[in-house]
Each structure stands twice: as C-alpha cells, then as structure tokens.
Design a protein around this motif. Structure first.
Motif, mmCIF file in Angstrom:
data_model
loop_
_atom_site.group_PDB
_atom_site.id
_atom_site.type_symbol
_atom_site.label_atom_id
_atom_site.label_comp_id
_atom_site.label_asym_id
_atom_site.label_seq_id
_atom_site.Cartn_x
_atom_site.Cartn_y
_atom_site.Cartn_z
ATOM 1 N N ASN A 1 0.856 -1.218 0.060
ATOM 2 C CA ASN A 1 0.065 -0.118 -0.070
ATOM 3 C C ASN A 1 0.866 1.192 -0.155
ATOM 4 O O ASN A 1 0.351 2.228 -0.186
ATOM 5 C CB ASN A 1 -0.769 0.089 1.315
ATOM 6 N N VAL A 2 2.220 1.179 0.206
ATOM 7 C CA VAL A 2 3.156 2.244 0.163
ATOM 8 C C VAL A 2 4.261 1.986 -0.780
ATOM 9 O O VAL A 2 5.115 3.120 -0.747
ATOM 10 C CB VAL A 2 3.619 2.481 1.690
ATOM 11 N N TYR A 3 4.564 1.139 -1.478
ATOM 12 C CA TYR A 3 5.560 0.894 -2.537
ATOM 13 C C TYR A 3 5.907 2.113 -3.004
ATOM 14 O O TYR A 3 7.077 2.379 -3.306
ATOM 15 C CB TYR A 3 5.588 -0.219 -3.058
ATOM 16 N N PHE A 4 4.728 2.734 -3.564
ATOM 17 C CA PHE A 4 5.072 3.830 -4.740
ATOM 18 C C PHE A 4 5.747 5.037 -4.140
ATOM 19 O O PHE A 4 6.207 5.923 -4.709
ATOM 20 C CB PHE A 4 3.561 4.263 -5.084
ATOM 21 N N ILE A 5 5.675 5.063 -2.668
ATOM 22 C CA ILE A 5 6.307 6.313 -1.959
ATOM 23 C C ILE A 5 7.900 6.006 -2.143
ATOM 24 O O ILE A 5 8.430 6.982 -2.442
ATOM 25 C CB ILE A 5 6.024 6.350 -0.419
ATOM 26 N N PHE A 6 8.466 4.944 -1.684
ATOM 27 C CA PHE A 6 9.761 4.739 -2.150
ATOM 28 C C PHE A 6 10.279 4.726 -3.576
ATOM 29 O O PHE A 6 11.305 5.448 -3.633
ATOM 30 C CB PHE A 6 10.086 3.107 -1.641
ATOM 31 N N SER A 7 9.370 4.200 -4.352
ATOM 32 C CA SER A 7 9.562 4.367 -5.854
ATOM 33 C C SER A 7 9.611 6.159 -6.143
ATOM 34 O O SER A 7 10.628 6.492 -7.044
ATOM 35 C CB SER A 7 8.445 3.726 -6.525
ATOM 36 N N PHE A 8 8.820 6.741 -5.447
ATOM 37 C CA PHE A 8 8.785 8.275 -5.842
ATOM 38 C C PHE A 8 10.128 8.879 -5.443
ATOM 39 O O PHE A 8 10.675 9.665 -6.203
ATOM 40 C CB PHE A 8 7.623 8.824 -5.044
ATOM 41 N N PHE A 9 10.614 8.620 -4.240
ATOM 42 C CA PHE A 9 11.810 9.228 -3.695
ATOM 43 C C PHE A 9 13.121 8.892 -4.492
ATOM 44 O O PHE A 9 13.710 9.720 -4.813
ATOM 45 C CB PHE A 9 12.088 8.996 -2.360
ATOM 46 N N PHE A 10 13.220 7.578 -5.108
ATOM 47 C CA PHE A 10 14.447 7.256 -5.891
ATOM 48 C C PHE A 10 14.474 8.058 -7.206
ATOM 49 O O PHE A 10 15.285 8.370 -7.698
ATOM 50 C CB PHE A 10 14.158 5.739 -6.178
ATOM 51 N N ILE A 11 13.028 7.899 -7.857
ATOM 52 C CA ILE A 11 12.978 8.768 -9.163
ATOM 53 C C ILE A 11 13.115 10.180 -9.033
ATOM 54 O O ILE A 11 13.722 11.005 -9.942
ATOM 55 C CB ILE A 11 11.628 8.545 -9.709
ATOM 56 N N LEU A 12 12.780 10.815 -7.828
ATOM 57 C CA LEU A 12 12.767 12.241 -7.719
ATOM 58 C C LEU A 12 14.298 12.631 -7.541
ATOM 59 O O LEU A 12 14.741 13.633 -8.088
ATOM 60 C CB LEU A 12 12.103 12.493 -6.389
ATOM 61 N N MET A 13 15.037 11.596 -6.726
ATOM 62 C CA MET A 13 16.345 11.915 -6.811
ATOM 63 C C MET A 13 17.166 12.036 -8.164
ATOM 64 O O MET A 13 18.036 12.765 -8.469
ATOM 65 C CB MET A 13 17.105 11.202 -5.823
ATOM 66 N N SER A 14 16.792 10.994 -8.868
ATOM 67 C CA SER A 14 17.201 10.808 -10.459
ATOM 68 C C SER A 14 16.852 11.933 -11.071
ATOM 69 O O SER A 14 17.783 12.429 -11.834
ATOM 70 C CB SER A 14 16.579 9.607 -11.124
ATOM 71 N N MET A 15 15.963 12.551 -11.018
ATOM 72 C CA MET A 15 15.459 13.657 -11.930
ATOM 73 C C MET A 15 16.167 14.834 -11.607
ATOM 74 O O MET A 15 16.492 15.828 -12.108
ATOM 75 C CB MET A 15 13.731 13.930 -11.996
#
Length: 421
Positions: A50-64
């Motif tokens: 129910n929260v995996y997308f939060i972890f995904s979000f932060f990795f992708i945000l750092m990448s961008m």
C-alpha cells in the motif's frame, strides 16, 4: 609524455561526471523496479503493497534532480505535457467514480511523478530501463526455477505457510517460489515463482519479451521465456504467439512463411498433447481443452463467476453503465477479472478515457508498427486482465511503443563525448 596537474584535473572531473550520471540512472532504475514489482506483488512486497509507490517516488525524484544538473540529462523529451494531462484526468475520474478518500488523492502525487519520469525519459534511457528490468527478472527467475526443479524432484526445502487474506490467496512459501495450496499435491504444479498467480507471471514475462524483440537469445530473456511457458497460462500462451508474429511484422519481414511454420508446429504440439497419456497432461488440460467451443462459448473464457456475470448483465441495462458500480470482493468473491470487471467498476466514461490516455501517451512515437502492435497486445490482455495502469502492465507496453524493434541509432563520436556526465 609528462602528465601535468591539469591532465589529472580533467580526468578527475570526467570520473566524477561519469559517477554522477550513473547515480542518476541507478536511482531511476531502482525507482521503476520498485514500482514494477510493487504492482506485480511478489510475496516479499506484501507488507509494503500500500506504500511501495512512496519509495519509488523518492528514488525517481532524486534521479530527476541529479539529471537536471547534467549537460546531457536522462529526461530530455519535451512531449510529456499532453500524456500527463490525460493521465491526471483519467485517474482523477477513476477516484471520483469510486468515491475514494483523501488518501487516494494524496497518493496521486507520488504516482504522477513515476508516470512523468516515463514520459520524459529519453528513448535510449527507456531501452536501458527495459534491459535492466529484464535482467533483474531473469536473475530472480533463474534462482526460482532452480529451487522449483529441486522441489519437483522431491528435494526437501524449508517452507512456511503464507496467505494474502484480503485477496483470499494461500500458499506454501518456499521463499524462492510459491506453491498454491490448491495445487500442493499436484506432481507438476504450474510455475509462478514468487508471484501470486501463473497468469501474473505469464503476462509480465510476455510483456517484457515484447520489449526485447531480436534479443531473445540473451540468457535473461531465455529464462523469462522458459518461465512463461512453464506457467501453462492460456492468456500468456496466446499473447506469446501474438508476440512472435509481431516480431516478424515490426521488423518488416514476411509473415506468411513464419505463419505456416508456426501453424504446423502448433498442430503437431496439439495432436501430441491430446494423445500423450490419454490427454491427462498440463498442456492439454490447461491450454488445448480451454480453446474448445462449448455452446457457442470459449471454454477458457472463465474469467468471471456466474454470480458476477449475472450482475454484470443486469448492470449493462442500467444508467450505471456510464460511471460504473462499486465492485465488492466480499459480494462477488474470488475469481473475477478482465474487461467486464473494469467496466462494472468504472463505467464506459473511464473506459473511453483509458483508451484516450493510451493513444495520447504513444502519439509522439515514430515507431508506427510498434504502436499498432502495442495496442493489439494491450487489447488482448485487457480482455482477460484489465489492469491498464498497473506498472507491470503499462511500463513495458509504453516502452515498446517507443523503442520498437531495438534499431536505435548508435551515438556518434560527438554525442559520446557528452555521455560521460
């Protein structure tokens, strides 16, 4: 040649730049991998499903953020505005129709960035991303297959019971693979690795292979192909045959000779499956017999229960068809999937918006045959597994529409000099 301090300085800067771009790409890949596996739901992500997308979000945000500091960023495409707007309209409408709470709108922020990263990633980066996802899946399935084969031959392996109570699944967990409790005493159970159903793995594997046309001999793709076949999923087998034709068509090869060879091969396999052990084998019972027509209906078209089908037929005669009715698992039970569930849950308005989103998402691709092929696969899969926004579903289909048959121009000497940032 005498090495001067200035030369050392230049090499030091180049190394730092190389590491910087590698870090940005690694964060992007990890972020997408979390989103991909979070949607596919292997047993080891159930606790964070129910929260995996939060972890995904932060990795992708750092990448961008890191990418923005590079002279040659990873996210360079400027045609993301229309796909992004169409995505937001679609998902907001889906939440309105379902009467979701405020948390679902907050989660939309996280999901949106993940989709935005896909829409803005350069075409070469999409190609690298899909190769990465296939390699990781290949490694996972190689280990999983090894232990699964040991299990089939009777080797004792450590295990524990595990259940997903909300979705009514229960298994014996051998850590590297699952055995459905309903198939525990079967000599050769259908393979689905660490994932919830053979159909999930079969569909995911076929979609990944679609992005690797021309590269199926690579070890990781070969493992994905074998794993997909061992699922004995009718949907996966049908999709796999379609992908084989697409492989020839996208590359501009003649289809008729391949069609005749494939039809001949399928006839031989079908006859063999029917007569082998008097038809008592997985290929015959799970694939061949489900392709039979009984009273005008395909035997394998059993994606919904009789209870839900009756409710769906009634639903089609009401005004609810526009915006759907709430689908209750407690009311209809386990075993319903496909386009009927999607239409029942969301209605025709959301269905039209979903189709429009897919069209706009790939509208700027120049790979016309890949776009047509992608829609053929998407529609065929939607018929039996209607999860068009699920990351394991959307990411490979979207990427294929842009990378096509892998014939991406190699970087020139000029571009190579800038690719070390």
């Amino acid at each position: 040649m005498i090495l001067t301090p200035s030369i050392f300085k230049i090499h030091k800067i180049d190394i730092l730049r190389l590491r910087k771009k590698d870090i940005a790409r690694t964060f992007f890949h990890i972020g997408v991998l979390i989103a991909y596996w979070g949607a596919l739901m292997p047993w080891f992500v159930w606790k964070i499903e129910n929260v995996y997308f939060i972890f995904s979000f932060f990795f992708i945000l750092m990448s961008m953020l890191i990418s923005r500091t590079l002279q040659s960023p990873l996210f360079t495409r400027k045609d993301s505005r229309i796909p992004m707007i169409s995505y937001l309209i679609l998902v907001i409408m889906m939440r309105i129709v379902n009467g979701n709470n405020v948390n679902s709108y907050i989660s939309l922020v996280f999901y949106s960035l993940i989709f935005l990263s896909l829409f803005t990633a350069s075409i070469p980066e999409l190609k690298k991303l899909m190769k990465f996802l296939c390699k990781v899946m290949g490694i996972l399935l190689a280990v999983s297959l090894f232990f699964f084969i040991l299990y089939v031959f009777g080797f004792p392996l450590p295990n524990t019971p595990i259940a997903h109570e909300e979705l009514m699944y229960s298994y014996t967990n051998y850590y590297f693979f699952l055995i459905d409790d309903r198939a525990f005493l079967v000599f050769l159970p259908r393979f689905h690795s660490v994932f919830m159903e053979p159909g999930h793995l079969g569909t995911a594997g076929t979609f990944l292979l679609l992005t690797q046309l021309g590269n199926w001999k690579k070890w990781y793709n070969a493992i994905i192909l074998v794993s997909t076949i061992l699922t004995f999923s009718l949907a996966a087998f049908v999709l796999l045959v379609m992908v084989m034709f697409i492989n020839a068509w996208v590359k501009g090869k003649r289809i008729l000779p391949k069609l005749l060879c494939l039809v001949g091969f399928l006839i031989i396999v079908t006859i063999g499956a029917i007569f082998y052990n008097d038809g008592d084998n997985l290929l015959n019972t799970l694939i061949i017999e489900r392709l039979e027509i009984d009273d005008g209906k395909l035997a394998g078209d059993n994606r919904v229960t009789d209870t839900f089908e009756a409710a769906y037929n009634d639903f089609l005669q009401t005004d609810d068809i526009l915006f759907g009715r709430e689908y209750e698992l407690a009311e209809f039970g386990w075993g319903n999937a496909g386009y009927r569930v999607y239409i029942y849950d969301y209605g025709l308005v959301v269905l039209v918006l979903t189709i429009l989103f897919y069209i706009l998402a790939v509208s700027s691709s120049k790979e016309r045959r890949a776009i047509i092929s992608m829609f053929v696969i998407a529609v065929a899969s939607f018929w039996v597994r209607a999860t068009p926004l699920s990351f394991y579903y959307f990411i490979p289909l979207y990427a294929f529409a842009y990378i096509g048959h892998q014939h991406i121009k190699q970087p020139t000497a000029d571009t190579l000099s800038h690719d070390t940032e």
